[in-house]
Design a protein around this motif. Structure first.
Motif, PDB file in Angstrom:
ATOM      1  N   ARG A   1       9.498  -5.559 -21.808  1.00 39.30           N
ATOM      2  CA  ARG A   1       9.980  -7.301 -21.899  1.00 39.30           C
ATOM      3  C   ARG A   1       8.562  -7.748 -22.911  1.00 39.30           C
ATOM      4  NH1 ARG A   1      11.444  -7.219 -16.833  1.00 39.30           N
ATOM      5  NH2 ARG A   1      13.997  -7.098 -16.709  1.00 39.30           N
ATOM      6  N   ARG A   2       7.397  -7.389 -22.652  1.00 34.13           N
ATOM      7  CA  ARG A   2       6.238  -7.967 -23.175  1.00 34.13           C
ATOM      8  C   ARG A   2       6.125  -7.923 -24.636  1.00 34.13           C
ATOM      9  NH1 ARG A   2       2.114  -5.507 -19.959  1.00 34.13           N
ATOM     10  NH2 ARG A   2       3.164  -5.953 -17.828  1.00 34.13           N
TER      11      ARG A   2
ATOM     12  N   CYS B   1      10.446  -1.738 -16.804  1.00 32.82           N
ATOM     13  CA  CYS B   1      11.297  -2.942 -17.059  1.00 32.82           C
ATOM     14  C   CYS B   1      10.428  -4.102 -17.577  1.00 32.82           C
ATOM     15  CB  CYS B   1      12.224  -3.249 -16.313  1.00 32.82           C
ATOM     16  SG  CYS B   1      13.551  -1.982 -15.861  1.00 32.82           S
ATOM     17  N   ALA B   2       9.280  -4.193 -16.735  1.00 31.97           N
ATOM     18  CA  ALA B   2       8.449  -5.412 -17.031  1.00 31.97           C
ATOM     19  C   ALA B   2       7.604  -5.183 -18.375  1.00 31.97           C
ATOM     20  CB  ALA B   2       7.484  -5.689 -15.837  1.00 31.97           C
TER      21      ALA B   2
ATOM     22  N   ARG C   1      10.548  -0.597 -12.009  1.00 34.67           N
ATOM     23  CA  ARG C   1      10.156  -2.038 -12.173  1.00 34.67           C
ATOM     24  C   ARG C   1       9.004  -2.325 -13.142  1.00 34.67           C
ATOM     25  NH1 ARG C   1      13.033  -5.174  -8.420  1.00 34.67           N
ATOM     26  NH2 ARG C   1      13.654  -3.821  -6.617  1.00 34.67           N
ATOM     27  N   THR C   2       8.096  -1.489 -13.002  1.00 38.24           N
ATOM     28  CA  THR C   2       7.094  -1.621 -14.105  1.00 38.24           C
ATOM     29  C   THR C   2       7.439  -1.199 -15.462  1.00 38.24           C
ATOM     30  OG1 THR C   2       5.449  -0.749 -12.159  1.00 38.24           O
ATOM     31  CG2 THR C   2       4.637  -0.488 -14.422  1.00 38.24           C
TER      32      THR C   2
END
Length: 142
Positions: A132-133, A128-129, A125-126
């Motif tokens: 995106r940035r 993936c997040a 999850r980290t």
């Protein structure tokens, strides 16, 4: 021509796609010493960074870095251009390539670490997040 390449290299992949699009014959080679850090080999002589891809062209001259190789191919074989003629459209394509090389490739490698090598599974999850940035809003222009 000889293309030093590795099957997991996205940079090598884009050079192979370009060579095939242009109909240019080439031979793929996986350097025997790839990843060893050895500096006393033909591959290291072709690219002191010992990274793939490296394209050996006419007269045995090496060219390394995928973007530089693509520029060479387009200039050497202009009949089948890879780059658009319009300067603004060409600039946009270069932006996309830069984002793919600098942002998406790192994310792709991170996913590979998780999916293929089973490392960092708890960080899915980290990753993936974080992926995106850097590219948020890059493709919203007309």
């Amino acid at each position: 021509m000889i293309l030093y390449d590795h099957p997991l290299s996205s940079y090598g992949q884009k050079v192979k796609i370009a060579l095939r699009e242009k109909g240019i014959a080439f031979t793929r080679m996986l350097p025997d010493d790839f990843g060893t850090g050895r500096q006393d080999t033909a591959f290291a002589a072709a690219n002191p960074r010992t990274e793939v891809p490296v394209l050996i062209v006419e007269g045995g001259q090496p060219i390394f870095d995928s973007t530089i190789i693509l520029d060479y191919l387009d200039e050497r074989w202009p009949e089948t251009p890879l780059m658009p003629r319009d300067p603004l459209v060409r600039a946009r394509q270069r932006e996309i390539e830069e984002i793919a090389d600098s942002q998406y490739e790192a994310v792709n490698w991170g996913y590979g670490e998780i999916l293929w090598f089973r490392r960092a599974e708890g960080r899915w999850r980290t990753i993936c997040a974080m992926s995106r940035r850097p590219t948020r809003g890059c493709f919203r222009r007309g």
